[in-house]
Design a protein around this motif. Structure first.
Motif, mmCIF file in Angstrom:
data_model
loop_
_atom_site.group_PDB
_atom_site.id
_atom_site.type_symbol
_atom_site.label_atom_id
_atom_site.label_comp_id
_atom_site.label_asym_id
_atom_site.label_seq_id
_atom_site.Cartn_x
_atom_site.Cartn_y
_atom_site.Cartn_z
ATOM 1 N N VAL A 320 -39.104 -64.048 77.219
ATOM 2 C CA VAL A 320 -39.624 -64.013 78.321
ATOM 3 C C VAL A 320 -41.019 -63.594 78.016
ATOM 4 C CG1 VAL A 320 -39.697 -62.746 80.595
ATOM 5 C CG2 VAL A 320 -37.492 -63.344 79.750
ATOM 6 N N GLN A 321 -41.475 -62.672 77.524
ATOM 7 C CA GLN A 321 -42.757 -62.132 77.194
ATOM 8 C C GLN A 321 -43.463 -63.208 76.416
ATOM 9 O OE1 GLN A 321 -43.914 -59.304 78.503
ATOM 10 N NE2 GLN A 321 -45.886 -60.080 77.984
ATOM 11 N N LEU A 322 -43.226 -63.964 75.484
ATOM 12 C CA LEU A 322 -43.706 -64.841 75.122
ATOM 13 C C LEU A 322 -44.136 -66.033 75.670
ATOM 14 C CD1 LEU A 322 -41.968 -64.686 71.147
ATOM 15 C CD2 LEU A 322 -44.288 -64.130 71.753
ATOM 16 N N SER A 323 -43.033 -66.475 76.498
ATOM 17 C CA SER A 323 -43.155 -67.389 77.497
ATOM 18 C C SER A 323 -44.401 -67.053 78.572
ATOM 19 C CB SER A 323 -41.740 -67.670 78.291
ATOM 20 O OG SER A 323 -42.222 -68.584 79.233
ATOM 21 N N SER A 324 -44.440 -65.910 78.848
ATOM 22 C CA SER A 324 -45.587 -65.330 79.739
ATOM 23 C C SER A 324 -46.852 -65.378 79.280
ATOM 24 C CB SER A 324 -45.180 -64.005 80.151
ATOM 25 O OG SER A 324 -46.287 -63.588 81.119
ATOM 26 N N TRP A 325 -46.812 -65.325 77.853
ATOM 27 C CA TRP A 325 -48.177 -65.478 77.061
ATOM 28 C C TRP A 325 -48.669 -66.663 76.878
ATOM 29 C CZ3 TRP A 325 -48.635 -61.929 72.084
ATOM 30 C CH2 TRP A 325 -48.517 -60.659 72.475
ATOM 31 N N LEU A 326 -47.468 -67.678 76.834
ATOM 32 C CA LEU A 326 -47.975 -69.071 76.385
ATOM 33 C C LEU A 326 -48.770 -69.639 77.728
ATOM 34 C CD1 LEU A 326 -47.413 -72.140 75.023
ATOM 35 C CD2 LEU A 326 -45.473 -72.149 76.565
ATOM 36 N N LYS A 327 -48.368 -69.051 79.134
ATOM 37 C CA LYS A 327 -48.859 -69.586 80.137
ATOM 38 C C LYS A 327 -50.310 -68.923 80.862
ATOM 39 C CE LYS A 327 -44.216 -70.630 81.546
ATOM 40 N NZ LYS A 327 -43.046 -70.108 82.093
ATOM 41 N N SER A 328 -50.727 -67.969 79.751
ATOM 42 C CA SER A 328 -51.990 -67.191 79.933
ATOM 43 C C SER A 328 -53.424 -68.094 79.884
ATOM 44 C CB SER A 328 -52.073 -65.991 78.968
ATOM 45 O OG SER A 328 -53.183 -65.501 79.052
ATOM 46 N N ILE A 329 -54.213 -67.913 80.621
ATOM 47 C CA ILE A 329 -55.462 -68.690 80.545
ATOM 48 C C ILE A 329 -56.273 -68.014 79.515
ATOM 49 C CG2 ILE A 329 -55.440 -69.520 82.899
ATOM 50 C CD1 ILE A 329 -57.670 -67.559 83.553
#
Length: 406
Positions: A320-329
């Motif tokens: 979940v956290q790595l997925s959130s990082w992936l979508k960071s600008i």
């Protein structure tokens, strides 16, 4: 014409120090000049001006400030950052007449005489001078800037009295740092940042004015680390600011139409935020801080902090956290998110389609990363080059072998 007491003093002073009428004055190492009340590490430049007046040439450099009284051949040096403005050294040149306690006479004796007197050889050199330093006193000769070496038969043209025995460097006895100019400059900058009608023109004008004096005491120097385009057509400029040996980081995000989105000024020495401003509520939770992308950085060869966080998430199988990082600008965070998910895939964890789609987009990105390659830091690589399969496989093996991935 009625003569004032001050006028009489000035006339007597000129007569006293005129090379025709004046006596030869004795120089006392670590202290000053016999018969003159100015004492090194005790008297202030105000004391000097009270005695000799304001007919001096002021020379201000980053580390020293000189008050040159050319007509009498005296120069008084202070530390530009000393709140007390204490005299740190006194230099004598022609037309001043002087000799040392041990008999070296200005403009008569040579460097060879200095060597023989002190039973010492060797000189420090600059482009135009050579000088020999003893305890509390230094002797200078001129040299040809176009030739190597110097002539020890050259006469001593300048003698400097100081209060340090090693390299002629002035002491810092009774030194008190004057931080008021630092506060004033930082406050001026922050005032621009706080402006209700912030515009980059005013900020550019501030830096243009500072550029003129950046090599002077309290000079404010801006060094742009990188200027790059990131997602959402945003521009990010990260700069290192230097002011009297202290460094600050300025991180600015602006839109394509030159409107401020985000701004942060950080004190690197104190590791604290001095000012932060966000103009667009859509980016309130965005991590705009500047991170370093890399695997093994610096002399110790350790992963950067954000990379270590990514590895911890991989070891915890935190999809979940790595997925959130992936979508960071934030380019570095997004890249670490991509790599973390790739590492999870190697551990047998399935990557969902929405993440796979974002990963495909990111793998084609030409956004530049703030990277480290060993001890070399800077914006050097594009995301698409970092995220090649061959590279990811290699760093995965490296992290496994070094024990970072369990």
């Amino acid at each position: 014409m009625k003569m004032t007491f001050r006028t009489i003093n000035i006339i007597l002073f000129v007569l006293c120090f005129n090379p025709i009428y004046g006596q030869t004055n004795v120089l006392i190492p670590n202290k000053g000049i016999e018969g003159i009340s100015i004492v090194i590490d005790s008297s202030t430049i105000s004391d000097v001006i009270q005695i000799y007046g304001t007919d001096y040439t002021l020379s201000e450099k980053t580390l020293i400030t000189n008050y040159r009284f050319d007509k009498i051949g005296l120069t008084f040096q202070i530390d530009p950052y000393d709140k007390n403005k204490i005299v740190r050294s006194i230099s004598v040149e022609s037309p001043f007449k002087a000799k040392t306690e041990i008999g070296i006479v200005l403009n008569e004796n040579t460097m060879k005489d200095v060597w023989n007197t002190y039973n010492d050889k060797g000189c420090f050199t600059s482009n135009s001078y050579a000088w020999n330093t003893q305890n509390g006193i230094s002797y200078y000769i001129k040299k040809d800037p176009n030739e190597k070496g110097y002539d020890i038969e050259e006469k001593i043209f300048k003698i400097e009295i100081n209060n340090d025995g090693d390299f002629g460097i002035s002491s810092r006895t009774n030194f008190e740092f004057n931080d008021e100019p630092v506060k004033e400059k930082l406050n001026s900058l922050i005032t621009i940042f706080k402006s209700d009608n912030f515009n980059f023109q005013k900020l550019d004008s501030f830096w243009s004015a500072e550029k003129i004096t950046e090599k002077e005491p309290y000079g404010f120097e801006k060094r742009t680390s990188f200027n790059r385009m990131i997602e959402n057509n945003l521009n990010q400029e990260s700069s290192e600011l230097w002011l009297v040996g202290s460094s600050y980081n300025l991180n600015i995000i602006k839109s394509s139409d030159n409107e401020l989105v985000y701004l942060k000024l950080t004190d690197n020495n104190e590791q604290k935020t001095l000012f932060e401003r966000i103009e667009n509520s859509n980016f309130e939770k965005t991590a705009f801080d500047v991170y370093t992308y890399g695997t093994f950085c610096g002399i110790a060869g350790t992963p950067p902090d954000k990379c270590q966080e990514m590895l911890d998430l991989v070891n915890a199988n935190n999809y979940v956290q790595l997925s959130s990082w992936l979508k960071s600008i934030n380019p570095e965070i997004a890249t670490y998110g991509y790599i973390g998910l790739e590492f999870l895939k190697k551990k047998g964890i399935k990557i969902e389609n929405k993440e796979l789609q974002k990963m495909t987009e990111l793998s084609e990105s030409k956004i530049q990363l703030n990277t480290c390659q060993g001890c070399i830091f800077g914006v050097t690589e594009q995301i698409k080059d970092v995220l090649k399969n061959k590279n990811i496989n290699q760093i995965y093996r490296s992290f496994q072998q070094s024990g970072w991935i369990k």
